[in-house]
Design an enzyme around this catalytic site. Structure first.
Site, PDB file in Angstrom:
ATOM      1  N   LYS A   8     -11.372  -0.259   5.664  1.00 14.06           N
ATOM      2  CA  LYS A   8     -11.038  -1.118   6.801  1.00 14.06           C
ATOM      3  C   LYS A   8     -10.313  -0.322   7.894  1.00 14.06           C
ATOM      4  CE  LYS A   8      -8.592  -4.001   4.323  1.00 14.06           C
ATOM      5  NZ  LYS A   8      -8.722  -3.429   2.964  1.00 14.06           N
ATOM      6  N   ARG A  83      -5.730 -12.797   4.943  1.00 14.27           N
ATOM      7  CA  ARG A  83      -6.206 -12.489   3.590  1.00 14.27           C
ATOM      8  C   ARG A  83      -5.855 -13.556   2.567  1.00 14.27           C
ATOM      9  NH1 ARG A  83      -4.575  -6.634   3.637  1.00 14.27           N
ATOM     10  NH2 ARG A  83      -4.163  -6.242   1.474  1.00 14.27           N
ATOM     11  N   ARG A 118      -6.964   9.321  -1.188  1.00 12.01           N
ATOM     12  CA  ARG A 118      -6.479   9.030   0.170  1.00 12.01           C
ATOM     13  C   ARG A 118      -5.172   9.775   0.454  1.00 12.01           C
ATOM     14  NH1 ARG A 118      -6.019   3.087   2.174  1.00 12.01           N
ATOM     15  NH2 ARG A 118      -4.826   2.826   0.255  1.00 12.01           N
ATOM     16  N   ARG A 151       0.226   6.992  -0.271  1.00 13.15           N
ATOM     17  CA  ARG A 151       0.938   5.726  -0.114  1.00 13.15           C
ATOM     18  C   ARG A 151       1.589   5.325  -1.428  1.00 13.15           C
ATOM     19  NH1 ARG A 151      -2.983   1.630   3.045  1.00 13.15           N
ATOM     20  NH2 ARG A 151      -2.304   0.265   1.352  1.00 13.15           N
ATOM     21  N   ARG A 162      -3.887  -4.843  -6.904  1.00 14.79           N
ATOM     22  CA  ARG A 162      -4.340  -5.178  -5.545  1.00 14.79           C
ATOM     23  C   ARG A 162      -5.780  -5.677  -5.575  1.00 14.79           C
ATOM     24  NH1 ARG A 162      -3.051   0.337  -2.931  1.00 14.79           N
ATOM     25  NH2 ARG A 162      -4.267  -0.421  -1.145  1.00 14.79           N
TER      26      ARG A 162
HETATM   27  P1  AP5 Z   1      -9.031   3.128   4.193  1.00 12.93           P
HETATM   28  O1  AP5 Z   1      -9.727   3.089   5.512  1.00 12.93           O
HETATM   29  O2  AP5 Z   1      -7.620   3.547   4.147  1.00 12.93           O
HETATM   30  O3  AP5 Z   1      -9.248   1.739   3.428  1.00 12.93           O
HETATM   31  P2  AP5 Z   1      -8.590   0.300   3.666  1.00 12.93           P
HETATM   32  O4  AP5 Z   1      -9.677  -0.699   3.440  1.00 12.93           O
HETATM   33  O5  AP5 Z   1      -7.859   0.263   4.952  1.00 12.93           O
HETATM   34  O6  AP5 Z   1      -7.633   0.272   2.422  1.00 12.93           O
HETATM   35  P3  AP5 Z   1      -6.117  -0.231   2.293  1.00 12.93           P
HETATM   36  O7  AP5 Z   1      -5.598   0.310   1.000  1.00 12.93           O
HETATM   37  O8  AP5 Z   1      -5.345   0.060   3.543  1.00 12.93           O
HETATM   38  O9  AP5 Z   1      -6.339  -1.765   2.160  1.00 12.93           O
HETATM   39  P4  AP5 Z   1      -5.348  -2.782   1.579  1.00 12.93           P
HETATM   40  O10 AP5 Z   1      -6.007  -4.050   2.013  1.00 12.93           O
HETATM   41  O11 AP5 Z   1      -5.086  -2.662   0.135  1.00 12.93           O
HETATM   42  O12 AP5 Z   1      -3.971  -2.365   2.244  1.00 12.93           O
HETATM   43  P5  AP5 Z   1      -3.151  -2.898   3.511  1.00 12.93           P
HETATM   44  O13 AP5 Z   1      -2.482  -1.748   4.126  1.00 12.93           O
HETATM   45  O14 AP5 Z   1      -3.983  -3.783   4.339  1.00 12.93           O
HETATM   46  O15 AP5 Z   1      -9.926   4.070   3.241  1.00 12.93           O
HETATM   47  C1  AP5 Z   1      -9.503   4.352   1.901  1.00 12.93           C
HETATM   48  C2  AP5 Z   1      -9.814   5.823   1.554  1.00 12.93           C
HETATM   49  O16 AP5 Z   1     -11.235   5.992   1.482  1.00 12.93           O
HETATM   50  C3  AP5 Z   1      -9.326   6.833   2.597  1.00 12.93           C
HETATM   51  O17 AP5 Z   1      -8.909   7.994   1.938  1.00 12.93           O
HETATM   52  C4  AP5 Z   1     -10.574   7.103   3.458  1.00 12.93           C
HETATM   53  O18 AP5 Z   1     -10.552   8.414   4.016  1.00 12.93           O
HETATM   54  C5  AP5 Z   1     -11.672   6.970   2.426  1.00 12.93           C
HETATM   55  N1  AP5 Z   1     -12.916   6.433   2.969  1.00 12.93           N
HETATM   56  C6  AP5 Z   1     -13.065   5.476   3.917  1.00 12.93           C
HETATM   57  N2  AP5 Z   1     -14.360   5.219   4.127  1.00 12.93           N
HETATM   58  C7  AP5 Z   1     -15.061   5.997   3.257  1.00 12.93           C
HETATM   59  C8  AP5 Z   1     -16.445   6.197   2.981  1.00 12.93           C
HETATM   60  N3  AP5 Z   1     -17.397   5.497   3.632  1.00 12.93           N
HETATM   61  N4  AP5 Z   1     -16.805   7.076   2.029  1.00 12.93           N
HETATM   62  C9  AP5 Z   1     -15.860   7.779   1.358  1.00 12.93           C
HETATM   63  N5  AP5 Z   1     -14.531   7.665   1.577  1.00 12.93           N
HETATM   64  C10 AP5 Z   1     -14.135   6.785   2.521  1.00 12.93           C
HETATM   65  O19 AP5 Z   1      -2.035  -3.785   2.781  1.00 12.93           O
HETATM   66  C11 AP5 Z   1      -1.057  -3.188   1.967  1.00 12.93           C
HETATM   67  C12 AP5 Z   1      -0.142  -4.254   1.377  1.00 12.93           C
HETATM   68  O20 AP5 Z   1       0.545  -4.946   2.439  1.00 12.93           O
HETATM   69  C13 AP5 Z   1      -0.855  -5.369   0.611  1.00 12.93           C
HETATM   70  O21 AP5 Z   1      -1.078  -5.005  -0.734  1.00 12.93           O
HETATM   71  C14 AP5 Z   1       0.155  -6.531   0.746  1.00 12.93           C
HETATM   72  O22 AP5 Z   1       1.236  -6.364  -0.135  1.00 12.93           O
HETATM   73  C15 AP5 Z   1       0.668  -6.331   2.162  1.00 12.93           C
HETATM   74  N6  AP5 Z   1      -0.125  -7.073   3.165  1.00 12.93           N
HETATM   75  C16 AP5 Z   1      -0.879  -6.537   4.185  1.00 12.93           C
HETATM   76  N7  AP5 Z   1      -1.488  -7.504   4.895  1.00 12.93           N
HETATM   77  C17 AP5 Z   1      -1.124  -8.667   4.328  1.00 12.93           C
HETATM   78  C18 AP5 Z   1      -1.440 -10.026   4.603  1.00 12.93           C
HETATM   79  N8  AP5 Z   1      -2.270 -10.370   5.601  1.00 12.93           N
HETATM   80  N9  AP5 Z   1      -0.905 -10.978   3.802  1.00 12.93           N
HETATM   81  C19 AP5 Z   1      -0.066 -10.666   2.783  1.00 12.93           C
HETATM   82  N10 AP5 Z   1       0.274  -9.396   2.461  1.00 12.93           N
HETATM   83  C20 AP5 Z   1      -0.244  -8.410   3.233  1.00 12.93           C
HETATM   84 MG    MG Z   2      -5.859   0.034   5.507  1.00 17.86          MG
END
Ligand code: AP5
Ligand code: MG
Length: 211
Positions: A8, A83, A118, A151, A162
């Site tokens: 994402k 989400r 990552r 992270r 997660r």
């Molecule tokens: P990356 O682009 O970092 O993936 P991502 O989908 O952004 O993954 P996240 O871990 O950030 O998602 P998340 O939803 O768990 O975390 P968030 O920060 O939103 O890519 C991942 C890896 O793959 C990277 O190394 C990249 O280089 C690689 N990659 C990408 N594309 C690729 C491809 N095509 N092929 C190969 N490799 C590839 O949330 C974190 C925490 O915050 C949550 O757990 C929760 O506690 C809280 N939180 C956030 N938002 C909310 C909400 N709305 N409500 C409640 N709690 C929330």
């Molecule tokens: Mg992310």
């Protein structure tokens, strides 16, 4: 939308560059709050480290305040929000218009592979992967030359939690948005997230350009 590690944040950077709009990532906003030790950050830290979701009211307030900023006047991209069903309903109730929802589909095994490699630049949120998207110099951010880090919530057992939370709390939004797309101007598209970063970028561009 998409599971943790689906790409994402990676794809958001491309889309925002292309459309000249800001990325509103609730995960990034929370990590900034944790680093700055704000009251929200202090409450969120333990929840995030356990792989659980931060309370809906905190998130909805954060997002509403963020999109009131002038840089959001011409649009914005939500990354990782909404989400839960209550968050999605709060968006509808606040009359915030979402034009297009894109789901990036990746298997649980794919998620684990991506997250384990990552590395991130903490202050900018720039995202790398040791194999799939490496920085020019190993371990260092391309723009600042500063050290990349893993992270805190990327430990294997947290990733498993997660994923569980994604399947139970967030995935139901797919049918929520499919239904909304039948009755409003909102469009819903799912793209196969198993290809390379470039392939997925092209697939997303294609669905966005088809509007
Ligand atoms: P990356 O682009 O970092 O993936 P991502 O989908 O952004 O993954 P996240 O871990 O950030 O998602 P998340 O939803 O768990 O975390 P968030 O920060 O939103 O890519 C991942 C890896 O793959 C990277 O190394 C990249 O280089 C690689 N990659 C990408 N594309 C690729 C491809 N095509 N092929 C190969 N490799 C590839 O949330 C974190 C925490 O915050 C949550 O757990 C929760 O506690 C809280 N939180 C956030 N938002 C909310 C909400 N709305 N409500 C409640 N709690 C929330
Ligand atoms: Mg992310």
């Amino acid at each position: 939308m998409g599971p943790p590690g689906a790409g994402k944040g990676t794809q958001a950077a491309y889309i925002c560059g292309k459309f000249g709009i800001p990325q509103v990532s609730t995960g990034e906003m929370l990590r900034a709050a944790v680093a700055a030790r704000t009251p929200v950050g202090l409450r969120a830290r333990r929840v995030m480290d356990a792989g659980e979701l931060v309370a809906d009211d905190i998130i909805v307030d954060l997002v509403k305040e963020r999109i009131r900023q002038p840089d959001c006047r011409n649009g914005f991209l939500f990354d990782g929000f909404p989400r839960t069903l209550p968050q999605a309903q709060a968006v509808v109730d606040a009359r915030i218009t979402i034009d297009h929802v894109v789901e990036i589909r990746v298997s649980d095994a794919g998620v684990v592979e991506r997250i384990s490699g990552r590395r991130v630049h903490e202050t900018s949120g720039r995202i790398y992967h040791v194999t799939f998207n490496p920085p020019t110099v190993e371990g260092l951010d391309d723009e600042t030359g500063e050290q990349l880090v893993q992270r805190d919530d990327d430990r294997e057992e947290t990733v498993r939690e997660r994923l569980r939370v994604y399947h139970t709390e967030t995935h139901p939004l797919v049918s929520f948005y499919e239904r909304l797309s039948d009755t409003t101007n909102l469009r819903f598209s799912a793209v196969d997230g198993s290809g390379s970063v470039e392939q997925i970028s092209e697939a997303i561009s294609a669905v966005l350009n088809a509007r």
